[in-house]
Design an enzyme around this catalytic site. Structure first.
Site, mmCIF file in Angstrom:
data_model
loop_
_atom_site.group_PDB
_atom_site.id
_atom_site.type_symbol
_atom_site.label_atom_id
_atom_site.label_comp_id
_atom_site.label_asym_id
_atom_site.label_seq_id
_atom_site.Cartn_x
_atom_site.Cartn_y
_atom_site.Cartn_z
ATOM 1 N N HIS A 184 -39.463 53.765 52.901
ATOM 2 C CA HIS A 184 -39.984 53.860 51.540
ATOM 3 C C HIS A 184 -40.117 52.478 50.901
ATOM 4 C CE1 HIS A 184 -37.784 57.764 52.184
ATOM 5 N NE2 HIS A 184 -39.016 58.180 51.926
ATOM 6 N N ASP A 196 -34.774 55.228 58.468
ATOM 7 C CA ASP A 196 -35.589 56.405 58.180
ATOM 8 C C ASP A 196 -37.037 56.225 58.626
ATOM 9 O OD1 ASP A 196 -35.810 54.463 56.231
ATOM 10 O OD2 ASP A 196 -35.457 55.801 54.539
ATOM 11 N N HIS A 201 -34.235 51.128 45.706
ATOM 12 C CA HIS A 201 -35.095 51.778 44.702
ATOM 13 C C HIS A 201 -34.598 51.551 43.274
ATOM 14 C CE1 HIS A 201 -37.371 53.621 47.825
ATOM 15 N NE2 HIS A 201 -36.401 54.430 48.227
ATOM 16 N N ASP A 211 -37.212 49.696 55.379
ATOM 17 C CA ASP A 211 -36.965 51.103 55.068
ATOM 18 C C ASP A 211 -38.315 51.812 54.986
ATOM 19 O OD1 ASP A 211 -34.599 52.927 53.646
ATOM 20 O OD2 ASP A 211 -36.601 53.384 52.877
#
Length: 436
Positions: free
Chosen positions: A197, A287, A158, A195
């Protein structure tokens, strides 16, 4: 297929039955905060506060399962090391690095982005995560191994060139991509991010480049504030010469194993094949995992490209309109759920194992077997380690299951996910130049 780089004359004698893991204990010294979930809040009426999701325990279990689990004979360990500032400037701006250095000098715990806390030990850990990932990439570039895994924290995907975001300070994977491009033996790098996200920082850093293909499979979470303005939607395709080289695959909540396999085979593999990389980077987050089921889709109607919205309060019909005027109706019946604290995608060990197998095939086909894996999220302290184990079993093409899944039964219906994938595929065929 890309031409073989000078350092890898076929056939290569490098052992591909093992994974080379890069790790440094100093990364455990990053201590985010305790409180309510990731906001660092003590409301004053709770006797027991929880650790921040991105805590050291999750990675301790990943290390221990690779050291003492059934896969341990297939693992070779290598030490990590801290990055130096000049290496960080391959991707990040000097102003941003100066800001992090000053925050570290203060010695005070501070929130530098939403849910992203820096305290004593955090900067040291971030430098170790970046340097360890660079060492893993250099290991591959120098032909000491073809399959490397940077087991690092804090995560990085990120983090953008100019700011922190989503528990991430330095973009470990992006720095490794820059190192590969600067090495002279790689001209095109494919980055596949699984991931849960959106890998917005990596995408942002290469948004104007046609030398890096970034593909992100993630839940449809959208923007979450000023540190994460990117939505992760299908229409974020890159800009300038990089247009079409950022491919987003936002998937419905509860996509599951078969839905992810469909996305990998129908979207990721064809895109990488057309791109023709000579290095492949897999950005890994556990995740996307589940411990039991999230929902059972009862009936659905999918119209045009990618839109969806799910409710778990009761059996309801949900409608969502987007800027493209596209509509999805879903009837959802909720079930008892338990999943990664930050994800809702319900991948099991079988799903991660299959992704590992697919990525090994991609690397063998396009990058002469060279594959770097970089750890990101994964916040269920035990099941994340199990899913990592399964993914590496797949990457190493181990024929027998070394570790059974603690999930005894997982009901799955991939119909919604498959239709979403088909919709994204139609969108890509219409709007992505290098895929047409």
């Amino acid at each position: 297929m890309a031409t073989a780089p000078p350092c890898l004359p076929p056939p290569s004698p490098v052992d591909t039955s093992r994974v080379d893991v890069f790790w440094h204990e100093g990364m455990l010294r990053h201590d985010a905060v305790e409180g309510v979930f990731d906001i660092g809040l003590d409301p004053g009426f709770l006797d027991v506060l929880e650790k921040h999701p991105e805590n050291a325990d999750r990675v301790r279990n990943m290390v221990s399962i690779l050291r003492r689990g059934p896969i341990s004979p297939h693992v070779r360990w290598f030490p990590g090391r801290p990055a130096i500032v000049s290496e960080l400037l391959m991707f990040h701006t000097s102003e941003y690095i100066d800001k992090l250095v000053e925050a570290d000098k203060s010695g005070e715990r501070r929130e530098i982005a939403a849910g992203t806390f820096m305290s004593s030990g955090s900067w040291e850990a971030a430098l170790l995560a970046a340097g360890t990932t660079l060492s893993a990439m250099q290991h591959v570039l120098d032909c000491h191994g073809k399959i490397a895994y940077a087991l690092v924290r804090p995560p990085g995907h990120h983090s953008q060139p100019t700011q922190a975001d989503g528990y991430c300070f330095l973009n470990n994977a992006a720095l490794a991509v820059k190192l590969a491009l600067n090495s002279g033996s790689c001209s095109r790098v494919a980055v596949i991010d699984i991931d849960v996200h959106y890998g917005n920082g990596t995408a942002q850093g290469f948004y104007s480049s046609d030398k890096v293909l970034t593909v992100s499979l993630h839940m449809n979470h959208g923007s979450w504030g000023s540190s994460h303005p990117q939505k992760g939607s299908v229409d974020e395709l890159g800009e300038g010469v990089g247009f079409g080289y950022n491919l987003n695959v936002p998937l419905p909540n509860g996509t599951g194993d078969r839905g992810y396999e469909c996305a990998m085979t129908e979207l990721v593999v064809p895109a990488v094949t057309r791109f023709g990389p000579d290095m492949v980077v897999l950005v890994v987050g556990q995740d996307s995992s589940a411990v039991s089921s999230f929902f059972t889709p009862q009936k659905h109607v999918y119209i045009y490209y990618l839109t969806y919205s799910l409710s778990t309060d009761s059996a309801v019909s949900v409608f969502h309109q987007t800027q493209f005027g596209m509509l999805l109706m879903v009837h959802v019946t909720p079930l008892l759920l338990q999943f990664d604290p930050n994800g809702r995608q319900c991948l099991t060990m079988n799903g991660y194992r299959k992704i590992g197998q697919i990525m090994r095939g991609v690397a063998e086909e396009h990058s002469h077997g060279r594959l770097l894996m970089v750890q990101e999220g994964g916040y269920h302290v035990t099941y994340s380690a199990y899913c990592l184990h399964a993914m590496l079993e797949g990457v190493l093409q181990i024929p027998e299951l070394l570790l059974s899944d603690p999930i005894a039964y997982y009901p799955e219906d991939e119909a919604i996910a498959v239709e979403a994938v088909e919709s994204i595929k139609r969108y890509h065929s219409e709007f992505v130049p290098f895929l047409t």
